[in-house]
Structure formats: C-alpha cells, structure tokens
Design an enzyme around this catalytic site. Structure first.
Site, PDB file in Angstrom:
ATOM      1  N   HIS A 157     -38.682 -55.105  32.036  1.00 58.59           N
ATOM      2  CA  HIS A 157     -39.327 -56.009  31.750  1.00 58.59           C
ATOM      3  C   HIS A 157     -39.621 -56.233  30.252  1.00 58.59           C
ATOM      4  CE1 HIS A 157     -35.220 -56.661  33.773  1.00 58.59           C
ATOM      5  NE2 HIS A 157     -35.599 -56.331  34.538  1.00 58.59           N
ATOM      6  N   ASP A 365     -43.081 -60.404  23.608  1.00 56.68           N
ATOM      7  CA  ASP A 365     -42.259 -60.282  24.587  1.00 56.68           C
ATOM      8  C   ASP A 365     -41.503 -58.534  25.040  1.00 56.68           C
ATOM      9  OD1 ASP A 365     -41.491 -62.520  26.781  1.00 56.68           O
ATOM     10  OD2 ASP A 365     -41.018 -64.035  25.060  1.00 56.68           O
TER      11      ASP A 365
END
Ligand code: F6P
Length: 466
Positions: A157, A365
């Site tokens: 992720h 991110d």
C-alpha cells in the site's frame, strides 16, 4: 468461488455505516471481503505477556475477523521497530530517519513466523490468501515453509522506493527474495513496479519471462500495478447522510463569507505537514486581500506515538500552527484551525463537501485515498479544487488536480491562490475529469482486477522452490 483470506497487520472491519474513523485501507479490505466469503487475519492490537497463538474470532457486519495478541517485545521490534522505524521511513524516502537495528529485523522475522504458524491451520485447500503491506513481506515464505501451496498474493500500500534507496537497507536481498514466495506482487503505480523491476534486474540478475512475469532467486513471480480506489458508491451515500449534512452546515456556518481549505491526514512525517502549514502562511503573506477570506482546517489525528520521530513532528507542528495564528489573527478572526482529533467518515464527508479547497501534499504516498474522498464529496454544480502532491500515487490518476511539489511552500501557496480564485466553469471541468476517474477506478475495480489475476496463476506443485 474460492474463499478469500485477507491478512494485514491491523484488522479493523468497518460497519459500512460511516461511524468509524478508519482509513481507506480498512474500508477497501472490508469491501473485498464482503464480496467473497472468507476471513481477515492479523494482530488484535493487544499485547499478552507470552505469545500463545490463541485466536479470537469475531463476526462484524458480514466479515469474519481472526486476530491474535502479540508480546510487548514483538510490538517494539516488529511494529514500532522494523515496520515503522525502518521500512516506513525508507519506503517514504526519509533515509535520514531510517533506523537499522538487528533486533528489529529479528522481531520482524519472528512475528511473521508466528503469524504464519497461527494462520496455517485456518487455510483450506482452495483458499486464496491475500497479504497486505510492508509489515508482512516475509509471510508467504513462512507459510511455504509450513507446506502451503495455495495461491498467495501480496499488495504493497505504500511506495516501493528507487533501487538506490532499497540497497541502503541491510538485508535488502533477503527481503526482496521473500517477495518471490508470492504468486502475485501488486503495487499502487507503474512507477513502483518499474522501481521494483529495476532492483530485480540489477541486484538479483532477474529475467523477464513475459510482460509482468519475472524470474529471480530460482523462482517466478507475477508483478503488476493495481491502483487502489475508494468505494465511490458508498461514499456518495455517506455525503447525503444526516451527519454529513450537519457537519457541512456547521462548517459552512463558521466560514460564512469565507472559503474553507481542508487537509485530513494522520500525523505522519511523510505527510509533509510543516511545508503545508508554511504554504498556507505564504498565501496569507503574499495575498493580504485574501486574509479574511479564508480559513484553513487541518485535521491530523496522532499516530504511532511509540515512535520518537512522531513525537518530534507533533511538537514542531504545534509551534508552527501557534505562530501562524499569532501572526495573522485579529480580534474577530483566526486563519488556522489545527485539530488532533479523529472524525467519523460521515463527518469527514460533510467537511469535505463544505471545503472550497482540498489540500493533500505528502512527500510520498502509496496512493492517498483522502484525495479521492475529497473529490467524491463535492457538489457537481459548485465543486471545490484539489491541490495534490505530484508524489502521491493518486497524482497519476488525478492529473486534473493542481499538482504541486510538496517540498515547496511557495508552490503550495501559489496553488492555493489559484484554487481560491478559480472560476466555476474551470472548477467544474477539472472536477468532472477527477470524479470520472474516482468512480471508474474504484475499490471494486481494484479488488476484481487483483483477485482475477491471482486466481489465474497456476497453483504450485511444491510449496518451496526446488
Ligand atoms: O493506510 C496507510 C497505511 O500506511 C497503510 O499502508 C498501513 O497498513 C497502515 O497505514 C498502518 O497504520 P498503523 O500503523 O496505524 O496500523
């Protein structure tokens, strides 16, 4: 249909009614599990004096959760240590904060072994196992050692960093080799896939057998990009819920005649909140005419308090937010609200709806689902503007946002200005393109693409490479 077993460090199935403050990852995994029967396995979040491997089973809104407690030393070395002091900073390009400690590495291996031993008896013949995130990279290797031949997939992720950064990690070869015990390794973006492939070619003399199929360490693995999305349909319902409407009204009332700029992030140093605060300060400094016209709200619930770097960033942000308000506030107006509280998802949906600007500027991110939630919450007839870091995984899909370099307060200040003065037709045009992507590439598309690819991998004849 095969049963799906999802494994992640934290197990927190949300109810789907918007009550929780859980992040996008938990929402995505719950959505995956409701579709397939199966279970969600991981750490309970609790500690026990001695590891027993005893499972606690719970059924929450259509999802079966199986959790296990860990010892204090496990939490220190595996969770606070290797996961959050070593891998997290490294994968987010903060090599200055990356701690290398042999005890952390040992704790990481031990906990992955313990998870595998506890999970092994729950795995049935045709189950598909889907492992999530950097806490659990060696899990497939441990399961294979216990004879598991089932299809096992891994999804990261967070970002996969550039090859030159990965090699700064002692034991990097062992870590990457463990990824070859999976059948499918998924990343958020094509850029992370490329960085992984570069490592495989340069450090492991890897060979590409066909597009997406790699051979190295005597094994083969399929690799691909699967950009994660939000449950756009569920979010659209949340936006219309009574709590969301109430929060939208409250925020609209307290910003009357002003524009609201909103940021919502867990308090991680990777979110670059200092530069974001400074960017807002630049805006106020450079545009005195806008001073009384805006209010910035930064919601940043505290996170990982056991890690020093998080305590330090918290102190710096407290000081900076105080300075900005001290410098610009007047008797009847303060420009900045900085809140360390968690809000329910339906409340956040209402806050996003009231905000003219969504400000999402992480250093790096994996994806950043807040940016997609902000888009999904907008009024189609009068949408707000998304200001997004070009280094967030979401920037590849949300290219109609105002993309900024998160290291530059100047760029952030200028993008805020551009967003605040943007005319409605341009806001609508940009938002339509963004919303189209958020709807099309949603969590269901992500899950289906990943599970379909994993289901098509040939089942192993032997658990371990011969
Ligand atoms: O959702 C962002 C994320 O970084 C995930 O990649 C990760 O699994 C999760 O947060 C971990 O958060 P915590 O340390 O609070 O469990």
């Amino acid at each position: 249909m095969s049963r799906l077993i999802v494994v992640s460090n934290r197990v927190n199935p949300p109810s789907g009614r918007g009550e929780e403050s859980v992040g996008g990852l938990a929402m995505a995994l719950a959505a995956a599990l409701r579709e397939y029967s199966g279970l969600w396995f991981g750490w309970s979040g609790k500690t026990t004096p001695e590891f027993t491997g005893q499972l606690s089973m719970q059924r929450i809104d259509g999802v079966t959760a199986a959790t296990v407690d860990l010892e204090d030393a496990d939490v220190d070395e595996y969770y606070n240590g290797y996961a959050n002091k070593t891998l997290w900073p490294l994968f987010h390009y903060r090599s200055d904060l990356t701690a290398y400690d042999r005890a952390y590495g040992e704790g990481y291996e031990r906990v992955n072994r313990r998870f595998a031993e506890t999970l092994r008896p729950l795995i049935e013949r045709d189950d598909i196992v889907w492992v999530h995130d950097y806490h659990l990279i060696p899990l497939a290797r441990e399961l294979r050692k216990l004879g598991v031949k089932n299809r096992i997939g891994f999804f990261l992720h967070v970002p996969w960093p550039a090859h030159q950064l990965v090699i700064t990690l002692p034991g990097h070869r062992q870590l990457v080799q463990a990824m070859f015990d999976y059948d499918l390794v998924g990343f958020q973006t094509a850029e992370y896939v490329q960085a992984f492939e570069e490592y495989v070619v340069n450090e492991a003399a890897g060979e590409q057998l066909s597009p997406g199929m790699w051979k190295a360490f005597g094994r083969t693995v399929r690799v691909g990009a699967y950009p994660i999305g939000i449950d756009a349909a569920e979010f659209a319902k949340l936006v219309r819920s009574p709590r969301a409407v109430r929060l939208r009204d409250i925020m609209t009332a307290c910003t009357v005649f002003r524009h609201l700029i909103v940021g919502v992030d867990r308090l991680h140093y990777s979110k670059r909140l200092e530069e974001r605060f400074l960017g807002f300060e630049r805006l106020l400094d450079a545009h005195p005419d806008l001073r009384r016209e805006v209010l910035m709200l930064q919601i940043a619930p505290v996170s990982r308090e056991g890690v020093e770097a998080y305590q330090e960033i918290r102190a710096r942000l407290d000081a900076l937010s105080g300075r900005i308000n001290g410098e610009f506030s007047d008797l009847d107006w303060a420009p900045f609200r900085y809140v360390n509280k968690n809000y329910r998802r339906d409340e956040l949906a209402g806050i996003y709806r009231a905000a003219r600007v969504g400000l999402v500027t992480p250093l790096r991110d994996g994806m950043n689902l807040v940016s997609k939630e902000y888009v999904a919450a907008q009024d189609p007839d009068d949408p707000g503007v998304l200001v997004l870091s070009r280094f967030a995984g979401a920037a590849r899909q949300l290219s109609e946002a105002l993309l900024v370099n998160p290291n530059s307060p100047e760029e952030i200040g200028e993008a805020l200005h551009q967003a605040l003065v943007m005319e409605k037709p341009e806001r609508i045009r940009r938002w339509r393109a963004l919303f189209d992507n958020v709807q099309r590439e949603d969590v269901t598309a992500w899950r289906d693409a990943y599970v379909a690819d994993l289901s098509h991998v040939e089942v192993r004849k032997t658990a371990l490479a011969s």
